[in-house]
Each structure stands twice: as C-alpha cells, then as structure tokens.
Design a protein around this motif. Structure first.
Motif, mmCIF file in Angstrom:
data_model
loop_
_atom_site.group_PDB
_atom_site.id
_atom_site.type_symbol
_atom_site.label_atom_id
_atom_site.label_comp_id
_atom_site.label_asym_id
_atom_site.label_seq_id
_atom_site.Cartn_x
_atom_site.Cartn_y
_atom_site.Cartn_z
ATOM 1 N N ALA A 160 62.198 34.615 25.083
ATOM 2 C CA ALA A 160 61.412 35.799 24.733
ATOM 3 C C ALA A 160 59.965 35.561 25.132
ATOM 4 C CB ALA A 160 61.521 36.062 23.233
ATOM 5 N N GLY A 161 59.353 36.533 25.762
ATOM 6 C CA GLY A 161 57.960 36.397 26.185
ATOM 7 C C GLY A 161 57.849 35.506 27.409
ATOM 8 N N ALA A 162 56.631 34.998 27.632
ATOM 9 C CA ALA A 162 56.385 34.145 28.794
ATOM 10 C C ALA A 162 57.132 32.822 28.631
ATOM 11 C CB ALA A 162 54.884 33.899 28.951
ATOM 12 N N ASP A 163 57.684 32.296 29.744
ATOM 13 C CA ASP A 163 58.406 31.020 29.704
ATOM 14 C C ASP A 163 57.471 29.885 29.304
ATOM 15 O OD1 ASP A 163 60.588 32.398 30.605
ATOM 16 O OD2 ASP A 163 60.453 31.686 32.676
ATOM 17 N N ALA A 164 57.948 29.001 28.456
ATOM 18 C CA ALA A 164 57.181 27.824 28.058
ATOM 19 C C ALA A 164 57.424 26.698 29.049
ATOM 20 C CB ALA A 164 57.584 27.376 26.656
ATOM 21 N N VAL A 165 56.362 25.950 29.365
ATOM 22 C CA VAL A 165 56.457 24.740 30.183
ATOM 23 C C VAL A 165 56.294 23.541 29.263
ATOM 24 C CG1 VAL A 165 55.510 23.435 32.108
ATOM 25 C CG2 VAL A 165 55.502 25.946 32.185
ATOM 26 N N GLU A 178 54.048 23.074 39.541
ATOM 27 C CA GLU A 178 55.215 23.089 40.425
ATOM 28 C C GLU A 178 56.484 23.496 39.686
ATOM 29 O OE1 GLU A 178 55.407 19.472 42.718
ATOM 30 O OE2 GLU A 178 53.259 19.562 43.186
ATOM 31 N N VAL A 179 56.339 24.443 38.776
ATOM 32 C CA VAL A 179 57.502 24.960 38.048
ATOM 33 C C VAL A 179 57.796 26.399 38.451
ATOM 34 C CG1 VAL A 179 57.333 23.402 36.070
ATOM 35 C CG2 VAL A 179 56.044 25.556 36.066
ATOM 36 N N ASP A 180 57.316 26.794 39.631
ATOM 37 C CA ASP A 180 57.726 28.073 40.182
ATOM 38 C C ASP A 180 58.778 27.795 41.258
ATOM 39 O OD1 ASP A 180 55.974 26.785 41.875
ATOM 40 O OD2 ASP A 180 54.993 28.599 42.572
ATOM 41 N N ARG A 212 52.116 28.283 28.312
ATOM 42 C CA ARG A 212 52.968 29.449 28.479
ATOM 43 C C ARG A 212 52.379 30.409 29.512
ATOM 44 N NH1 ARG A 212 56.875 30.168 24.493
ATOM 45 N NH2 ARG A 212 56.672 28.839 22.644
ATOM 46 N N ARG A 213 51.345 29.992 30.183
ATOM 47 C CA ARG A 213 50.640 30.883 31.109
ATOM 48 C C ARG A 213 51.278 30.833 32.497
ATOM 49 N NH1 ARG A 213 45.165 28.795 31.743
ATOM 50 N NH2 ARG A 213 44.811 30.747 32.872
ATOM 51 N N PRO A 214 51.804 31.953 32.992
ATOM 52 C CA PRO A 214 52.403 31.978 34.336
ATOM 53 C C PRO A 214 51.419 31.573 35.429
ATOM 54 C CG PRO A 214 53.041 33.929 33.088
ATOM 55 C CD PRO A 214 51.983 33.240 32.277
ATOM 56 N N GLN A 215 50.116 31.759 35.160
ATOM 57 C CA GLN A 215 49.122 31.396 36.173
ATOM 58 C C GLN A 215 49.129 29.902 36.488
ATOM 59 O OE1 GLN A 215 48.691 33.185 33.482
ATOM 60 N NE2 GLN A 215 47.545 35.080 33.902
#
Length: 466
Positions: free
Chosen positions: A166-171, A106-108, A97-100
């Motif tokens: 809700a919250g950070a997007d899950a990958v 490659e999910v940005d 779930r970490r945007p970093q």
C-alpha cells in the motif's frame, strides 16, 4: 520560595520522563515487528528478471530446474544458494519510501522512469517468490507471495525494494550480498555439467577418430600385470612406451567437465557432430560408460560437444578439449630430457647471437664461454632444474610442422658425468608462442610452449653480473 522549588522539581521530573520516552523510541524507519514483509511461508519457485529477460526456477523432488524460458536442469549450487538466501532474508531498517531515490539505490527496473527505452543506467534485479504449487495453487505454480527489486550493496547490506504494498514501495537494507547470489541470466542458472563421474573409478579409455585412428588404454592397479599406471590394449599407432600423463589428464578433465555456454538451436551437422570428429569413452569400475562426442570449432576459444544421451549441444573451452581430444600418437612417451638437477655440471646454449656455456665447480656456476662473460650466480641457479623430467606436451602431427623443422635456431644441452641430453628447437611457423623441438638424436618432433625454451635460452645481458 519552597513553592517555587517544588514546582521546579515537578517540571524537571516531567521533562526527564519525556526525554526518557524519546530515548526509548526506535530509530526513524524501524518497522514494527508485524510490519516485516519478509516472513515467507513455503515456496517452491522464484523468477529473476535481468535486463528485460525473466528466468523461472522451481524446486522439485529431483532437484532444482529452470522451467522458463526453457526447461533444463538448474545449476545445483547457484539454485541452492538463491533459495537459501530468500528463505533467510534478514532485514534491517527501511531506508526510504521515496521513488525519487530508487535509481540512486539501483532498485528500479528497466522501463521505470525511462519511458521503457532504457538509458544504460544500473538497474535492479526483479525477484518474485511463488508459494508452493502443492498448497492449493495448481500444478502450474503457486501464487506470488513476495515481489522484490534487488539493488546495490552498501556496507555489507543490499538495498531491496518490496513491490506492491500500500502506498509507495519501501526500500529496505537487507543483510548480506543478495546481488552476488541472484545476479544471473538464464544461461548462468542452467547446469553446465557435461560429464560427471568419480575420477578414481575410471578403468578404461577408448578414443575413436573420424579418420579411423583409435586407441584403447586400461588402468593397471597394484596386483595387475606390470606396474601400476596405464597400458595400451590396442592402438592404430605404435606406442612403444605410454605417456601416463595423457590418460590421467583425460580422466581428470572429463570427471567434472563444464560447458562455457549452450549452443541452443545449433544442429549436430552444423556443430560438426554428425558424425563427431572424435569420440572419447571412459569405462568406470562398475562397467558404466561416460561418452563425449567432440565436433568442430565454436569460435576461436571453444569447441562444440555433446553426449549421446542428451540432445543439448554445448560450447566447451578449447583448453579443456585439448586435454581430452588426444589422437593415438599423443599417448607416446614425450620425455625430452631427464637428468638429476644436482648432477648437471655443464649447460650449453647454442644460437647465433647469444651462445654461452656454464660450468659448475666448487665455487658455483661460472661461464666458460664466451670469454670474459661474468655471470650472476643467482640468475642461472634455476637453469639445471629444466633437465629434470622435461616433458613435451604434444607431438607434432601436422606434416607442415615436421617439414618446418630444418636447421635448429637454438640447441640446449645439459651434461652430467655420465649422461647428456640435447634439445634442438626452431620457432613454430604458425604458433607465435611455441617451438618445434627434438631430443637429439631422436627423430620425433614435439610442439612445446615458448617458455620452455626461453627460460634458459636467454640473452647474455640477462645473466651478466652487474
């Protein structure tokens, strides 16, 4: 003592129970069943964002369509695969779930973390799924029910970010290679079919050229007059014997002709289609006609074409057009030589530096000239095969080509006990990988690919035994 043992036993049982509870826990990141976001209801549309461009596909009663940024029939195979893949999404565990880590996986998408300016790094594909428009969301399309970013493929699964939770997007890691199915731009989603019909139903071909040259050929089946094949009905050129391969090639190519690209915004006049350079019409068994209008060059490797009932102008690969756009003279039979390979007993190559003659006797092939040449039998074993059904692909029509054929630079001769054929050739003056050739003593000049001559007119060192 007994009390201490009893206490130890209780402690052991408690520890074992606790360990069992830990072992029964699902791995970190495994979602509860109700947390799976991929359970889709009915949907009829999806949008794919690639390199900043967005393409919307919709499923209709008459098939799949691209509805934005252009309205056009969608490639049925590509659209069917895309909808099926999203209907059957098979998620595994949440990876992060970490945007970093979005860029790494490659999910940005373009604009995230690069100030919107782009930095050339691999990006994800944005995919949005829309509910059925008929389910009360209006005729313009349903509401968005799932928004994803499709990332890289790892170990047979695809990294997929679920946007908007809700919250950070899950990958998640989703089974299968979604990237290969969805990674297409707008032109790739469009149906590139130009002409489509059952090849076996073709009964007649008519070709009209802009200089008034024309030909009509008709298929003759068993029971018709003459032998099965094709016969000339009318022609502006004399056709003593027809080359059956030409109409077969036209039908096979037109039956499933695909565009290499779309010439959006190009006018018929600019494409050389007003009027067309050449028109090909195929009449089918039931009387239906499929027509192709062929225009000018669309670059080095493509030609502009269209059909009369469609305003769309296409680019079609030049090699496909060369199989279709035959002027009447190209329907003439083009056999250079036809000797049974088993009967060929002498092969002669005549040219300035590397002339030789091979003869076959009970021991196999040997050189009778030049004196002292010892040939490797394995290197010449295939030479007789060139004389069986040797056909030129094209007759030289250009006056410059006919004028260029003077004294031959190479002559290839094959002999049997009862027959002989000789092919004289010169390098083509404008096509580096081709020759102009004549079947002596005939007057017709043909254009043949270089390998037809070069496979037997070889240097002496190529066939010399070592």
């Amino acid at each position: 003592m007994r009390a201490r043992l009893a206490l130890a036993g209780v402690a052991f049982l408690a520890a074992a129970a606790g360990a069992g509870a830990v072992l029964r826990r699902p791995p970190p990141g495994t979602p509860a069943p109700h947390a799976n976001p991929f359970h889709l209801g009915g949907f009829d549309s999806l949008a794919v964002e690639k390199n900043g461009a967005r393409t919307t596909l919709r499923k209709r009663a008459d098939g799949f369509w691209v509805v934005a940024p252009i309205t056009y029939a969608a490639d049925p195979s590509a659209a069917t695969a895309a909808f099926a893949a999203l209907e059957k999404l098979d998620p595994g565990a949440i990876v992060t779930r970490r945007p970093q880590r979005y860029a790494e996986l490659e999910v940005d998408v373009e604009g995230e973390g690069d100030n919107g300016e782009g930095d050339g790094k691999p990006r994800g594909l944005g995919v949005t799924v829309f509910a059925d428009a008929a389910a009360g969301h209006g005729a313009s399309g349903g509401a968005a029910i799932l928004s994803l970013v499709i990332g890289k493929t790892v170990d047979g699964g695809t990294m997929v970010r679920v946007r908007g939770g809700a919250g950070a997007d899950a990958v998640w890691q989703v089974n299968g290679d979604l990237r290969a199915i969805l990674d297409k731009g707008t032109s790739d989603w469009r149906d590139r079919s130009v002409t489509t019909f059952p090849a076996g139903e073709a009964r007649e071909i008519a070709i009209d050229v802009d200089d008034d040259a024309h030909i009509v050929v008709r298929k003759t089946d068993a029971g018709d007059a003459g032998t099965p094949g094709w016969r000339v009905v009318q022609s502006s050129e004399e056709i003593a014997a027809i080359d059956d391969q030409v109409p077969r090639e036209i039908v096979a190519t037109l039956a499933a002709l695909k565009a290499s690209d779309f010439a959006d915004g190009v006018t018929p006049a600019a494409a050389g289609l007003a009027p067309p350079r050449l028109t090909v019409a195929v009449t089918l068994q039931g009387g239906e006609k499929d027509l192709l209008l062929i225009g000018g060059d669309a670059g080095a490797d493509a030609v502009f074409v269209k059909t009369p009932d469609n305003a769309q102008i296409f680019h079609v690969a030049r090699f496909d057009i060369e199989r279709i756009a035959h002027r009447p003279i190209q329907f003439r039979r083009k056999v250079l030589c036809d000797l049974p390979e088993a009967d060929v007993d002498t092969i002669s190559i005549t040219r300035a530096a590397d002339s030789f003659t091979l003869v076959r006797d009970a021991r196999g092939w040997r050189a009778s000239a030049p004196r002292g040449l010892n040939v490797d039998p394995d290197k010449v074993a295939a030479f007789p095969t060139i004389f069986r059904g040797w056909r030129a692909p094209r007759i030289a029509e250009d006056a410059r080509d006919r004028a260029a054929f003077t004294a031959p630079t190479v002559t290839i001769t094959g002999r049997t006990r009862s027959a002989r054929c000789a092919i004289a050739a010169v390098p083509h003056p404008r096509q580096p990988d081709a020759y102009l050739a004549r079947a002596l003593p005939g007057p017709e000049i043909y254009v043949v690919p270089g390998w037809m001559i070069d496979r037997v007119a070889v240097k002496l060192d190529t066939i010399r035994a070592r």
